[in-house]
Enzyme design. Structure first.
Site, PDB file in Angstrom:
ATOM      1  N   GLU A  85       0.817  -1.213   0.000  1.00 29.64           N
ATOM      2  CA  GLU A  85       0.000   0.000   0.000  1.00 29.64           C
ATOM      3  C   GLU A  85       0.855   1.270   0.000  1.00 29.64           C
ATOM      4  OE1 GLU A  85      -3.981  -1.788   2.097  1.00 29.64           O
ATOM      5  OE2 GLU A  85      -2.534  -0.825   3.431  1.00 29.64           O
ATOM      6  N   VAL A  86       1.705   1.401  -1.010  1.00 33.83           N
ATOM      7  CA  VAL A  86       2.555   2.586  -1.133  1.00 33.83           C
ATOM      8  C   VAL A  86       1.711   3.709  -1.718  1.00 33.83           C
ATOM      9  CG1 VAL A  86       4.739   3.504  -1.994  1.00 33.83           C
ATOM     10  CG2 VAL A  86       4.530   1.062  -1.492  1.00 33.83           C
TER      11      VAL A  86
END
Length: 570
Positions: free
Chosen positions: A236-237
């Site tokens: 989840e960058v």
């Protein structure tokens, strides 16, 4: 005549052989191959990615779309039941079963590990995925990252010793890209944010960014020199490519965000292997879902790391997971991990763990595990049973660890036996001292470490707010003790007398109960956990009850005087 019959028999055999070749050859089986571009290609997010068609595992489950970067771990609790299944193709008890301890919320005191590690081992766990976040005793320039109650160096050594004593392998987890809120919330590191106004993700191109990551990892690795596996997160960058540094890089690299991601995590991997040659990396897989096998191979990440495929849905689509497995096989990863959830994935502010919900998730993972015998070039390493304590650093607490223990026991035994059957039920009852009732989502009469907290949280969740609401429906409270009456000090003492004692008895009972609850919480958790949990789940109700007692006693003393004028109101 016999010669003619023999010739006809030979021709018939040749026809049969030809038909078999046609129906079972790869070219004749194209109907079982699907592109499924939503899960594999991730829309147009990554630049110039090509993905092969992939073979799906057989399943009758309704499809469930997996968001390439899921916006939340929250899933729906209402669900259909998956029939019990039994392990046949893959021996689940031989794989690693790792319990994830998320320390970014409600971290237990070390003495609680001494109680629960033997239980984890007896339930069939083989290791601990230890997500430190701000509980690691960072030193020097990184000391600012430490929580007020962070473990000491001596605590870390004791945790390692307890794990070794109970045959539990520790896998440290340190985020290196996304979910760096606990680092980037500090003004000192604002300049390293990918998005200036959000603390989620690191700007991997900013001067000092890689040095920060290397120092974090070095300090943790020095305390875990014996580790064979190390998890670097990388899920989840958020906002990848949004910083000015990233935009300039993308302009000369054809907008390839996939390469931007891979460059950073591969550099991290090479650094770690240079420090500890025996180390093998694990990464959450959601960012890989958007990448082609070719781009992964070009980065050489497949020689450094293994993806951990995660899905916490009770209705997880086994076919979608099969898609991902086949893709990672083409990317030439050597090993793959899975990640289920035993708690912390059914609601951002969940108080009681929905046991059956998590059981259904594990039964679906069991199907996937059984299919791994079909993947000869990709070794299945194990499954991590995640126990999220927060969805991220800035959100509220999910279920406390003792509250999730019954769910953990059920899920581990289901993996062991291929179902939560009578044998699994008896083993859980023997080890936890309670009978699990899935239909009621409860464990009756538990004796496991932390069982007192489990029981008291259950009572608070089911009775505190509802008991006060029930009291407020009292005839005399509704008629003579409304907010209007209380604000104007205007009521007949006779009417208040009908419920005064009941009100005080209820407050006394809850005060006594909560005093015991506080002491039990203090045995396991640090003061900040107790403060937060009480603020989120208790204080509002108790303050309402306490204020009602104060008001009723004050107004009774006024002997039914005239209504207070606005200027004289308290």
């Amino acid at each position: 005549m016999n010669h003619m019959k023999l010739m006809k028999l030979i021709v018939a055999c040749l026809v049969v052989v030809a038909m078999v070749k046609f129906f079972f050859s790869p070219s004749g089986n194209n109907e079982k191959y699907e592109t499924n571009s939503q899960i594999i290609q991730g829309g147009n997010f990554w630049a110039r990615q090509h993905n092969p068609q992939v073979k799906l595992a057989e399943s009758q489950d309704a499809p469930v779309i997996i968001d390439p970067i899921p916006e939340s771990r929250n899933v729906q609790i209402k669900e259909e039941k998956l029939p019990f299944i039994r392990s046949t193709a893959y021996k689940v008890r031989e794989i690693q079963k790792i319990i994830h301890l998320d320390l970014k919320g409600a971290p237990p005191k070390v003495k609680y590990f001494e109680e629960i590690f033997p239980l984890f081992s007896s339930l069939g766990a083989t290791g601990i995925l230890l997500e430190y976040e701000d509980m690691f005793p960072y030193e020097g320039e990184l000391e600012i990252l430490r929580s007020k109650f962070a473990y000491s160096v001596e605590d870390i050594e004791q945790i390692k010793s307890l794990a070794k004593r109970n045959q539990l392998e520790i896998i440290p987890l340190v985020q290196v890209f996304g979910h760096l809120e606990f680092v980037l919330k500090h003004e000192k590191f604002f300049h390293l944010r990918e998005v200036a106004s959000f603390p989620n993700s690191l700007n991997s191109l900013a001067p000092g960014g890689m040095e920060l990551v290397k120092e974090m990892l070095s300090q943790v690795m020095r305390k875990h020199r014996e580790a064979r596996w190390f998890h670097i997160g990388a899920d989840e960058v958020r906002g990848l490519g949004d910083s000015e540094d990233s935009k300039r890089w993308l302009e000369v690299n054809h907008g390839d965000k996939g390469k931007l991601f891979l460059n950073h995590v591969t550099a991290v991997g090479r650094f770690m292997v240079a420090q500890q040659p025996q180390i093998r990396l694990i990464l959450w897989d959601d960012m890989f879902r958007k990448l082609s096998p070719e781009s992964i191979k070009e980065s050489d990440l497949h020689n450094l790391a293994s993806p951990m495929i995660w899905n916490y849905d009770s209705k997880m689509d086994v076919r979608e997971i099969g898609n991902l497995i086949f893709k990672y096989e083409l990317a030439e990863f050597q090993t793959v991990w899975f990640a289920s959830a035993f708690k912390g994935a059914s609601g951002v502010d969940q108080i009681m763990t929905p046991i059956d919900h998590h059981l259904q998730n594990h039964l679906r993972w069991q199907k996937v595990i059984e299919s791994m015998a079909e993947h000869n070039s990709l070794h299945f390493q194990g499954i991590a049973l995640t126990g999220w304590q927060r969805y991220e650093h800035h959100t509220v607490l999910c279920e406390l660890l003792p509250v999730g223990i019954p769910s953990l026991a059920v899920c581990l035994q289901a993996l062991k036996h291929g179902a939560f059957n009578d044998v699994a039920q008896k083993e859980v009852q023997h080890m936890l001292g309670c009978e699990v009732e899935l239909s009621k989502n409860e464990c009756k009469g538990p004796t496991f470490p932390g069982a007192k907290i489990y029981e008291m949280v259950k009572k608070i969740n089911s009775s505190l707010g509802s008991s006060i609401e029930k009291l407020l429906k009292n005839y005399h409270i509704r008629g003579s003790f409304s907010p209007y009456h209380r604000k104007r000090n205007f009521a007949n003492p006779r009417n208040l007398g009908f419920f005064k004692n009941s009100l005080k008895i209820m407050l006394d009972e809850w005060d006594t109960f909560l005093l015991t609850f506080r002491r039990s919480m203090e045995d396991i958790f640090f003061p900040d956990t107790l403060e937060e949990w009480m603020e989120e789940n208790v204080n509002e109700h108790i303050e309402k009850l306490h204020q009602m007692v104060v008001d009723v006693e004050r107004i009774i003393k006024l002997n039914g005087q005239a209504k207070a004028e606005p200027a004289k109101m308290r």
